[in-house]
Structures are given as structure tokens and as C-alpha cells.
Design an enzyme around this catalytic site. Sequence first.
Site, PDB file in Angstrom:
ATOM      1  N   VAL A  60    -153.883  -2.539 -34.672  1.00 28.87           N
ATOM      2  CA  VAL A  60    -154.345  -3.915 -34.536  1.00 28.87           C
ATOM      3  C   VAL A  60    -155.038  -4.032 -33.189  1.00 28.87           C
ATOM      4  O   VAL A  60    -154.570  -3.487 -32.182  1.00 28.87           O
ATOM      5  CB  VAL A  60    -153.175  -4.912 -34.613  1.00 28.87           C
ATOM      6  N   CYS A  61    -156.186  -4.718 -33.173  1.00 30.63           N
ATOM      7  CA  CYS A  61    -156.861  -5.031 -31.915  1.00 30.63           C
ATOM      8  C   CYS A  61    -157.229  -3.725 -31.195  1.00 30.63           C
ATOM      9  O   CYS A  61    -157.696  -2.776 -31.813  1.00 30.63           O
ATOM     10  CB  CYS A  61    -155.946  -5.937 -31.097  1.00 30.63           C
ATOM     11  N   THR A  62    -157.002  -3.649 -29.895  1.00 29.68           N
ATOM     12  CA  THR A  62    -157.388  -2.462 -29.123  1.00 29.68           C
ATOM     13  C   THR A  62    -156.425  -1.293 -29.317  1.00 29.68           C
ATOM     14  O   THR A  62    -156.600  -0.244 -28.678  1.00 29.68           O
ATOM     15  CB  THR A  62    -157.494  -2.794 -27.625  1.00 29.68           C
TER      16      THR A  62
END
Length: 205
Positions: A103-105
Site C-alpha cells: 500500500v502507498c510507498t
Amino acid sequence: MRSPRHVGIVLFEDFELLDAFGPIELLSRLPEEFTISLVGPTAAPVRSRQGTLVVADTSYADAPAPDIVLVPGGQGTRILAADHEFLSWLSGWARSAQIVTSVCTGSALLAASGLLEGYRATSNKRAFEWAAQHGDDVSWQPQARWVVDRNRWTSSGVAAGMDMTHALIADLVGTDAATEAAASIEYEPHTDPDVDPFAPPSGAA
């Protein structure tokens, strides 16, 4: 009867709370399908970006091999993306998993550890330029709510992880199960991975 799939969620200092606990909320609605463990540097509290302390079930060193890996993002990824000891552990621990997700970075950590070589992937649009610097052969997708490439699932920023997890549940267990999991928490998911309203404003698209 098949045993539940073991989901190992990686914690680290300054991880983004919703990146981990949005997916946990959905997955935990199906205890017969998924068991969840939190993996941290040690089996001790880990401080999130929001300051909340979350207790890891097991340390990196002692973590059993998971069926599904989930790596959240957060400010802490900036340090870990250059931490060779962590990246070596992540690569070895996650490589045999049936499904590897972020998720995300968190996708930057997957890329830096070599787990996205030859795969398509995405990341948080506000940090996309930084994330896309990692990996030698990653096809970074600047406009996507989430991306599925074989057994690699990567999502855009923070709340997008819930959309990806909803889609993952639908893929593994069925659409009805995913719909019920979302309804039980009064959550209305985005169901089209290609609709990314946050890419154009951020300049990532």
C-alpha cells in the site's frame, strides 16, 4: 477443508496506520479465510506515523513464511528503502509468498528489495516520483488506483489500500464475500483499478 491463508503485515517505525489497518479491517471480517500476523523489528510496540503504538506479534528474524505479504507505506519507507539489511530480509521472507502486496510507498520497499523486477506497479501519487526511482526493471504506472500483475498487488496512497484489499478478497474468495466484508463496515469501495482521481492533481499522470 483448506486452512486460512496467513497474511504477514510488515511494521516499521513511522509506518502509515491506515495502510495496514484498512486492509486488516476487511481481512479480519473473514477469519475462516485469513489469519493475520504483525511483523516488526522485534516483538514489541512499533510507533506509527500517527504516533499510535502497535504491538508486533513477532520479529523479522522469527517471522514464519506467509502466504500473503502486505507492506504498508509511510514516512519510514524513506529510511528503509536504503537499509540493505532490511531489504535483504524482506526479499528472502516475501519471495516464497503466494501473493505479495503493498500500500502507498510500500511499493518502493518492494522495488528496492528486488520483489517488483519485471512487474507493473503503482504507488502514492504524491510520492510517486520518489517511489519510481526504485527498482531496475519496474513498470511504474502513474495512473492507477491499484495494479495487479500476476501475484503482485500494489495500491496507490493510503485509503486506496482498502480498495485493493476488497479486490483481493473478491479474487481469492469471491465477489459476495468481498461485498459483505465491505458492507459490514459500511464501506463503499472503488471497484475499477484504472480510475485514479488523485493522479492528475498530483501531476503523476
